[in-house]
Design a protein around this motif. Structure first.
Motif, mmCIF file in Angstrom:
data_model
loop_
_atom_site.group_PDB
_atom_site.id
_atom_site.type_symbol
_atom_site.label_atom_id
_atom_site.label_comp_id
_atom_site.label_asym_id
_atom_site.label_seq_id
_atom_site.Cartn_x
_atom_site.Cartn_y
_atom_site.Cartn_z
ATOM 1 N N ARG A 1 17.311 58.762 19.220
ATOM 2 C CA ARG A 1 16.776 59.717 18.242
ATOM 3 C C ARG A 1 16.897 59.212 16.809
ATOM 4 O O ARG A 1 16.118 59.604 15.952
ATOM 5 C CB ARG A 1 17.465 61.074 18.388
ATOM 6 N N GLN B 1 18.407 66.476 18.160
ATOM 7 C CA GLN B 1 17.676 66.442 19.434
ATOM 8 C C GLN B 1 16.771 67.667 19.571
ATOM 9 O O GLN B 1 15.630 67.570 20.019
ATOM 10 C CB GLN B 1 18.670 66.369 20.599
ATOM 11 N N THR C 1 19.670 64.466 26.880
ATOM 12 C CA THR C 1 20.952 65.062 26.485
ATOM 13 C C THR C 1 22.009 64.025 26.146
ATOM 14 O O THR C 1 23.201 64.345 26.089
ATOM 15 C CB THR C 1 21.489 65.980 27.607
#
Length: 512
Positions: A355, A421, A442
């Motif tokens: 990310r 996220q 995750t």
């Protein structure tokens, strides 16, 4: 002979050290604009122990670690090092006082050698004042021998794997003769074998009396390596316990303030027609003859060991690195996907693995990050963005996903990993995708945020979205997937239905 005054001072220091351990944090408070990150927190690290610091993303763990490492200054509270009140003015000051931090995002210089990275600013000099490279290599070899690390000190860091870079970071920290070592998510990108090696190094450091602060979201690691743990929640101290006195459920309850009875809230969704077909997709030297299908409302897990090229397949399907041969069909029609924009035009969305590097625009604010995919497809009239509509949609989506931020004009780099996220997911959901590719959705986020994202994925599938989910966590793959495609060294080694899949079968296919 020691004077009575000096002897009394030494006695006080020894008594304080015994009470505080190596490092004592008392009443620390830290506030940022609009956010109280830490509120009267405490922490004690004893010599020769691994102390796990647990909490959801946004609980204040990273903020405290940056205070201990000299990056931030606290607004209130006290830090005592070996019983002595200490002010840590900078990262260099912290290092010189025996505190080293290994960040989740590794802090190495890729264009320099391993030895140069370890001894930077402390290079040995020869008689004429120039760097003695030969001696620096010898010093590195001796350091590696102590830590049982097998690496060439002359190798350029850019050529190393993530695990090898992690070893260099650890060696550099140890080279400062640090008494306190902070490790932030050190195993997030390591294989099981590399994790075992890391743990053997940690156990050796523990035997030498070093106090290790260990931040992780992986419960199995806590029980394997940590002696004690401390939990933070919403910037506040919750408690400290010995690892042997609690269960996994106890820790989760302390972290989130509630029971999480169902980490993988998978429900049986109606599975419709095939939406995506991949036939013999190939990039020579990377992966070969990848074939599978994905149906409407299905969650298709993509499993495999590190190096199996799962992410490369996802990038090829989304057009980041187009395949050189093979075929992609959307609703039975062949399509050409040679760029992300082409993929988006066919209803694809792609949540990338990293990310920070390839997902978020860290220096932009939350609103700009959420909008970035939406304004490339719609809400643009005569070359101008319909700001009011786009802003309203972004605000509604951020509220739906419960993104924790003072407002949508906050820079994304100031948000926790879990909230970053959620922003990425919000970005792609606004494009209303038919096919959603999730690469490690995750990774590096806490159990509470994981459960929320799992519920969201299930809800999307129930609405007919076809989901391709890549995960290195087998419980996640098993708990969320309707079917599982397993890869090994760039090839599909098997496909398992939910009913027949288990960890043994997946690992057998992944390692064959």
């Amino acid at each position: 002979m020691v004077s009575p005054t000096t002897a009394a001072a030494i006695k006080r220091v020894l008594e304080a050290t015994e009470a505080d351990g190596l490092l004592a944090i008392e009443g620390i408070r830290k506030e940022f604009p609009g956010v109280l990150a830490l509120d009267n927190v405490q922490l004690r690290v004893r010599p020769g122990t691994v102390h796990a610091l647990m909490g959801e993303n946004g609980a204040g763990k990273s903020t405290l670690m940056k205070i201990i490492a000299g990056i931030y200054q606290p607004d209130a509270g006290e830090i005592r090092l070996r019983g002595v009140p200490t002010v840590l003015k900078s990262p260099l000051d912290a290092l010189e006082q025996g505190i080293a931090m290994i960040h989740q995002e590794l802090q190495l210089m890729n264009w320099m050698t391993v030895a140069e990275n370890i001894w930077i600013r402390r290079e040995p000099k020869n008689r004429v004042g120039l760097i003695d490279h030969s001696k620096m290599v010898t010093m590195t070899e001796e350091l590696f021998a102590r830590l049982n690390i097998v690496l060439d000190p002359r190798a350029q860091v850019s050529e190393l794997t993530v695990a090898q870079k992690q070893m260099v970071e650890i060696a550099r920290a140890v080279s400062y003769e640090s008494s306190v070592l902070i490790m932030d998510e050190p195993t997030s990108a390591l294989t099981d074998r590399e994790v075992d090696h890391l743990f053997s190094i940690i156990r050796d450091l523990r035997k030498r009396g070093i106090g290790i602060v260990y931040i992780t979201h992986k419960m199995n690691e806590l029980f394997e390596i940590a002696d004690e743990f401390t939990v933070f929640r919403d910037g506040k101290y919750v408690g400290t316990h010995s690892s042997k006195d609690v269960t996994r459920d106890d820790i989760i309850r302390m972290m989130v303030g509630r029971d999480i009875t169902d980490m993988f809230p998978k429900i049986d969704c109606p599975i419709g027609d095939v939406v995506l077909e991949v036939k013999n997709l190939t990039i020579p030297g990377v992966f070969y003859d990848i074939s599978f299908s994905l149906r409407r409302g299905e969650i298709l897990g993509l499993a495999g060991l590190v190096g199996s090229k799962r992410s490369n397949v996802a990038e090829a399907i989304f057009g980041v690195t187009p395949a050189t041969s093979g075929e992609i069909l959307v609703e039975s029609k062949p399509v050409t996907i040679d760029s992300p924009s082409a993929a988006m035009s066919h209803g694809f969305a792609f949540l990338t693995e990293d990310r920070k590097e390839t997902g978020c625009f860290l220096i932009l604010n939350c609103l700009e990050n959420i909008q970035s995919a939406l304004i490339t497809r719609s809400h643009v009239k005569a070359g101008f963005v319909d700001e009011s509509t786009v802003t309203k949609l972004a605000e509604e989506m951020a509220a739906t996903l419960r993104v924790k931020t003072p407002n949508l004009y906050e820079a994304v780099e100031n948000l926790s990993g879990g909230n970053q996220q959620k922003l990425l997911i919000a970005r792609w959901l606004l494009t209303k995708p038919r096919i959603l590719i999730l690469d490690e959705p995750t990774r590096g986020i806490d159990v509470g945020a994981k459960a929320e994202i799992h519920r969201l994925i299930t809800a999307l599938a129930s609405e007919g979205v076809a989901v391709l989910m890549i995960s290195s966590e087998l419980p996640e793959v098993l708990g969320m997937s309707d079917r599982i495609v397993v890869m090994h060294e760039g090839r599909v080694s098997g496909v398992l239905d939910r009913a027949e899949a288990n960890q043994v079968k997946i690992m057998d296919l992944a390692a064959r």
